[in-house]
Design a protein around this motif. Structure first.
Motif, mmCIF file in Angstrom:
data_model
loop_
_atom_site.group_PDB
_atom_site.id
_atom_site.type_symbol
_atom_site.label_atom_id
_atom_site.label_comp_id
_atom_site.label_asym_id
_atom_site.label_seq_id
_atom_site.Cartn_x
_atom_site.Cartn_y
_atom_site.Cartn_z
ATOM 1 N N HIS A 150 0.787 -1.227 0.000
ATOM 2 C CA HIS A 150 0.000 0.000 0.000
ATOM 3 C C HIS A 150 0.823 1.283 0.000
ATOM 4 N N VAL A 151 2.136 1.182 0.058
ATOM 5 C CA VAL A 151 2.976 2.377 0.033
ATOM 6 C C VAL A 151 4.061 2.254 -1.033
ATOM 7 N N LEU A 152 4.930 1.262 -0.882
ATOM 8 C CA LEU A 152 6.116 1.173 -1.732
ATOM 9 C C LEU A 152 5.761 0.885 -3.191
ATOM 10 N N VAL A 153 4.956 -0.144 -3.423
ATOM 11 C CA VAL A 153 4.625 -0.519 -4.806
ATOM 12 C C VAL A 153 3.779 0.547 -5.497
ATOM 13 N N PRO A 154 2.720 1.089 -4.887
ATOM 14 C CA PRO A 154 1.981 2.154 -5.584
ATOM 15 C C PRO A 154 2.835 3.383 -5.875
ATOM 16 N N ALA A 155 3.702 3.781 -4.919
ATOM 17 C CA ALA A 155 4.557 4.941 -5.157
ATOM 18 C C ALA A 155 5.519 4.678 -6.313
ATOM 19 N N ALA A 156 6.081 3.474 -6.377
ATOM 20 C CA ALA A 156 6.993 3.137 -7.472
ATOM 21 C C ALA A 156 6.264 3.116 -8.806
ATOM 22 N N ALA A 157 5.034 2.625 -8.826
ATOM 23 C CA ALA A 157 4.256 2.599 -10.071
ATOM 24 C C ALA A 157 3.954 4.009 -10.556
ATOM 25 N N VAL A 158 3.641 4.915 -9.644
ATOM 26 C CA VAL A 158 3.381 6.308 -10.032
ATOM 27 C C VAL A 158 4.659 6.959 -10.558
ATOM 28 N N LEU A 159 5.794 6.683 -9.920
ATOM 29 C CA LEU A 159 7.063 7.240 -10.401
ATOM 30 C C LEU A 159 7.404 6.719 -11.795
#
Length: 252
Positions: A150-159
């Motif tokens: 809920h934090v690392l993977v979504p943030a990486a996908a947005v980047l």
């Protein structure tokens, strides 16, 4: 001797100008070969490995049937597959996956992150994917799995979308198709709850979809509000994709 000049000179045809290029229905990507993008390939491979690791950790911590029934686990697993395929295509200089597919994967992980942080992270009793009655301790396995999903993977996908994906690729007509999976998941949760016994603690995975507590009318109202939020987010992603600067000059 020279020939006499005629009194009436006939009109000469106009000199043709340069040909007018009409807009071609074939995009430039159909004729321009894509280039290798090792940076994008490596970053997307890292996203895929991290997402797969988060899903695997959840499967180790709880019942696989229960874990795989969560929306965030399914969305993260889908993203792991999509980013792995995108990484191989970027490394081999092949054409990217359709934007409808990559956009859907991005939308679903962003949805799971927003729902967790806005609706689930501060509930009483605390939300738990494994069925635990106490909040997970910081830096322990369950807390780590929640942060990955809920934090690392979504943030990486947005980047990856902002920094490594050419713009614009998303289309407004794709947003309606993106709603099919959330609708199918809603039907899945109702069918799953009907098949499990009332005493099963994992019968309702999310409190806002708890038919026992809210009834079908209240649950459907919650689902409608969530669906409207998902559609608004999908439209926002398309709008941002058409206004943000393209981060790469490669024509993919």
């Amino acid at each position: 001797m020279t020939a006499p000049i005629p009194r009436d000179i006939p009109d000469l045809p106009a000199v043709p100008g340069p040909p007018v290029l009409l807009p071609a229905p074939v995009p430039a990507t159909a004729v321009v070969a894509p280039a290798r993008r090792p940076t994008a390939a490596v970053f997307r491979l890292l996203i895929s490995v991290t997402a797969a690791g988060g899903v695997a950790l959840e499967l180790l911590l709880g019942s696989p049937g229960r874990m795989l029934s969560h929306f965030s686990v399914q969305a993260t697993a889908l993203l792991a597959v999509i980013t792995f395929l995108s990484a191989t295509r970027a490394w081999r200089a092949r054409r990217p996956l359709p934007s409808a597919v990559t956009g859907a994967a991005l939308l679903y992980v962003v949805i799971s992150a927003l729902v967790y942080h806005l609706l689930l992270a501060h509930t009483t009793p605390p939300f738990s994917m494994t069925g635990a009655t106490t909040a997970p301790e910081r830096w322990h396995a369950q807390w780590t799995a929640l942060q990955i999903l809920h934090v690392l993977v979504p943030a990486a996908a947005v980047l990856d979308w902002l920094l490594l994906t050419p713009a614009p690729r998303l289309r407004l007509r794709q947003t309606a198709a993106w709603l099919l999976y959330p609708l199918a998941y809603l039907a899945f949760t109702f069918i799953r709850a009907a098949l499990l016994p009332p005493s099963d603690p994992s019968r309702h995975l999310y409190p806002f979809l708890d038919v026992t507590s809210h009834g079908y009318r209240g649950t459907l109202a919650n689902a409608l509000l969530l669906g409207l939020g998902i559609y608004a987010l999908s439209v926002l992603l398309v709008a941002l994709d058409h206004t943000r600067p393209s981060p790469t000059r490669h024509r993919l």
